[in-house]
Design a protein around this motif. Structure first.
Motif, short mmCIF file in Angstrom:
data_model
loop_
_atom_site.label_atom_id
_atom_site.label_comp_id
_atom_site.label_asym_id
_atom_site.label_seq_id
_atom_site.Cartn_x
_atom_site.Cartn_y
_atom_site.Cartn_z
N PHE A 135 0.84 -1.19 0.00
CA PHE A 135 0.00 0.00 0.00
C PHE A 135 0.88 1.25 0.00
N ALA A 136 0.48 2.24 -0.82
CA ALA A 136 1.32 3.43 -1.02
C ALA A 136 1.75 4.08 0.29
N GLN A 137 0.82 4.15 1.23
CA GLN A 137 1.17 4.84 2.47
C GLN A 137 2.20 4.06 3.29
N ASP A 138 2.12 2.72 3.21
CA ASP A 138 3.12 1.92 3.91
C ASP A 138 4.51 2.16 3.31
N ILE A 197 5.72 5.47 4.59
CA ILE A 197 6.16 5.38 5.99
C ILE A 197 7.53 4.70 6.07
N ALA A 248 2.17 10.06 -0.37
CA ALA A 248 1.35 8.90 -0.73
C ALA A 248 -0.09 9.32 -0.80
N GLY A 249 -0.83 8.79 -1.76
CA GLY A 249 -2.24 9.10 -1.80
C GLY A 249 -2.76 9.28 -3.19
N ASN A 294 -5.76 3.30 -7.15
CA ASN A 294 -6.32 4.39 -6.35
C ASN A 294 -5.25 5.30 -5.77
N ASN A 295 -4.18 4.67 -5.32
CA ASN A 295 -3.19 5.44 -4.57
C ASN A 295 -1.78 5.14 -5.05
#
Lengths: 140, 398
Positions: free
Chosen positions: B332-335, B338, B349-350, B364-365
């Protein structure tokens, strides 16, 4: 809980897809949960029968903490009655907020006991609990 | 280039989020300090020496911006709080008063929210229609697709010069010719281009253009609305109050001040204007062409290195600007963001305020890297190394 035990539980549940699916059944209440400040976005489906949580499913995209905490919470709530479930959520949220809580009812949710030290991750860890709590309170 | 001018770069970070905001060179801070230490006063208000200094600096900056984007007149430059406010001002101050039911506005799915949502509001308020110019397989706007999207109802084309996720550079000059041939006005969002390539409003022949100060090494809270003078004369103020009126009487009569002062009600963001002035000097000293050339080389280096990693998916290899959208496959992009942050590498990310682009990108991201002239090949090497070691990403972020 030590950090490797914590990590093992979080990862194991992150990869557990048993309850990760969309549901097209009108017996389930559907609710969406999002974190506007990041990009977590999941749908949650809850089936309640005579005060008992028969089943919960979810699907969507979110970070490892959000997905894993959702899976772990769902595993803890299925087959509980609404009072028991709300008590679990209440103690879980207290733990995440760094308050005193009853560790006896949380089982694997204890893997998220250090989230209280990471304020930016609290919204990830409560992505599912916030909305499930709302549904349960409405169902009482 | 010029890394020594940025205190943030001494903090052991690799800053790759320049599409969100840029770091500020010392001269910008010093210019703002100088205002607060040596000549604090309001603008357009006082009859004393320091106030006159403020007035001069304020109008000098307007003139500097005029030159920077090659506008015809200083009066075509309006100070706003940023590109978002500029777009809202243009849409609600100008277009709301000239568009009619069923008139069509052309945008694309890769526009920033600030160039979509105000138009959506006009669909509800006056019944205009928002239509989309189709993107090609590389998410670019082609002249053919612009032509295809135009109907006899099209009144406005409102698009970014460079988009903030895909980073594609739009052929504004050609689009402008087609637009004007069809009596269509062209609004251009230059937020992502203004600090990275030459923006010449006369050469591009745009009708309105907007950008933010903080994405061009200036302070937050200051931005610019450019409009051709005859259009600005027809634009209505959105804010009424001090500074923008010439006269008002108790029966409700209001006489407005001249363009562009009538659009700057209230005490302006003076420190923002002064900081922006310094930022423009700073860019001019390096040279926008030098910046563009350097960033282009750096992007090529980054793309080549990322392509060597088979576990990385790149969504926009075929664009020329400094934005690179990517994911580590199955993460996942946010991981990913981070994880990179553990090594002090800052990426975004997003969905990057382009929520309807996901249908086209089929994801989506994403993580977005956006480059600046102060980034280096060494920083990219570090990023690549950290990505190479991402097999155990969850061990590191949990």
């Amino acid at each position: 809980m030590d950090s490797s035990e914590r990590r093992n539980i979080i990862l194991k549940n992150y990869q557990d897809n048993t309850n990760r699916k969309d549901v097209e059944d009108s017996d389930y209440i559907k609710v969406n949960s999002r974190n506007a400040s990041c990009i977590d976005n999941i749908n949650i489906y809850i089936k309640i029968n005579d005060d008992i949580i028969e089943d919960i499913k979810f699907n969507g995209e979110a970070c490892v903490i959000a997905i894993s905490s959702t899976v772990t919470l769902i595993n803890n709530l299925i087959k509980k009655n609404i009072d028991e479930a709300l008590n679990i959520i209440d103690n879980y949220e207290k733990m995440v907020d760094g308050l005193d809580y009853d560790s006896q009812v949380l089982n694997e949710l204890l893997a998220f006991d250090d989230i209280s030290k990471q304020p930016s991750r609290k919204i990830c860890a409560t992505l599912a609990s916030r909305k499930i709590k709302e549904i349960l309170e409405k169902s009482m | 280039m010029n890394r020594e001018d940025f205190n943030m770069l001494k903090k052991n970070i690799v800053y790759l989020d320049n599409g969100a905001t840029t770091l500020k060179p010392n001269c910008v801070k010093e210019a703002i300090d100088d205002y607060y230490d040596n000549y604090t006063a309001n603008a357009h208000r006082g009859d004393y020496k320091t106030s006159l200094v403020v007035d001069n600096k304020y109008e000098e900056t307007r003139s500097k911006i005029k030159n920077f984007i090659n506008a015809k007149e200083g009066s075509e430059i309006v100070f706003t709080s940023g590109a978002t406010q500029s777009l809202n001002y243009i849409i609600f101050g100008y277009f709301k008063n000239v568009l009619q039911k069923d008139d069509e506005v052309l945008i694309t799915v890769s526009e920033h929210a600030s160039n979509i949502l105000p138009w959506f509001i006009l669909t509800k308020e006056i019944g205009i229609k928002v239509k989309y110019i189709e993107l090609d397989e590389n998410y670019k706007v082609t002249i053919d697709n612009v032509k295809k999207a135009i109907t006899n109802k099209t009144k406005v084309i409102s698009i970014a010069h460079i988009t903030n996720v895909v980073g594609d550079i739009r052929p504004i000059e050609e689009i402008s010719k087609i637009a004007h041939k069809n009596n269509i006005l062209l609004v251009v969002d230059a937020a992502q281009s203004i600090a990275h390539t030459k923006v010449d409003v006369q050469k591009m022949d745009v009708d309105f253009l907007v950008f933010s100060g903080h994405k061009m090494y200036g302070p937050t809270g200051i931005g610019v609305l450019y409009g051709k003078y005859d259009l600005l004369e027809k634009m209505h103020p959105v804010n009424y109050g001090g500074g923008m009126n010439a006269l008002f009487t108790k029966d409700g009569y209001i006489e407005l001040r001249e363009v562009p002062i009538r659009f700057e009600a209230g005490t302006p963001n003076i420190e923002g204007v002064i900081g922006l002035s310094s930022a423009i000097d700073y860019i001019n000293n390096i040279g926008i062409n030098n910046i563009e050339q350097y960033e282009r080389e750096l992007r090529k280096y980054l793309i080549d290195k990322l392509k060597e990693l088979d576990f990385i998916e790149i969504y926009n290899s075929n664009t020329d600007s400094g934005a690179v959208a990517f994911n580590i496959k199955n993460v996942f992009a946010q991981d990913t963001a981070i994880y990179l942050d553990k090594y002090n590498i800052c990426v975004r990310a997003g969905n990057h305020c382009a929520k309807i682009l996901s249908d086209a990108l089929k994801v989506n991201n994403t993580c977005r890297i956006s480059l600046s002239f102060y980034n280096t090949k060494e920083e990219i090497d570090l990023l690549i190394n950290v990505l190479k070691n991402s097999k155990n990403i969850y061990n590191e972020i949990l």
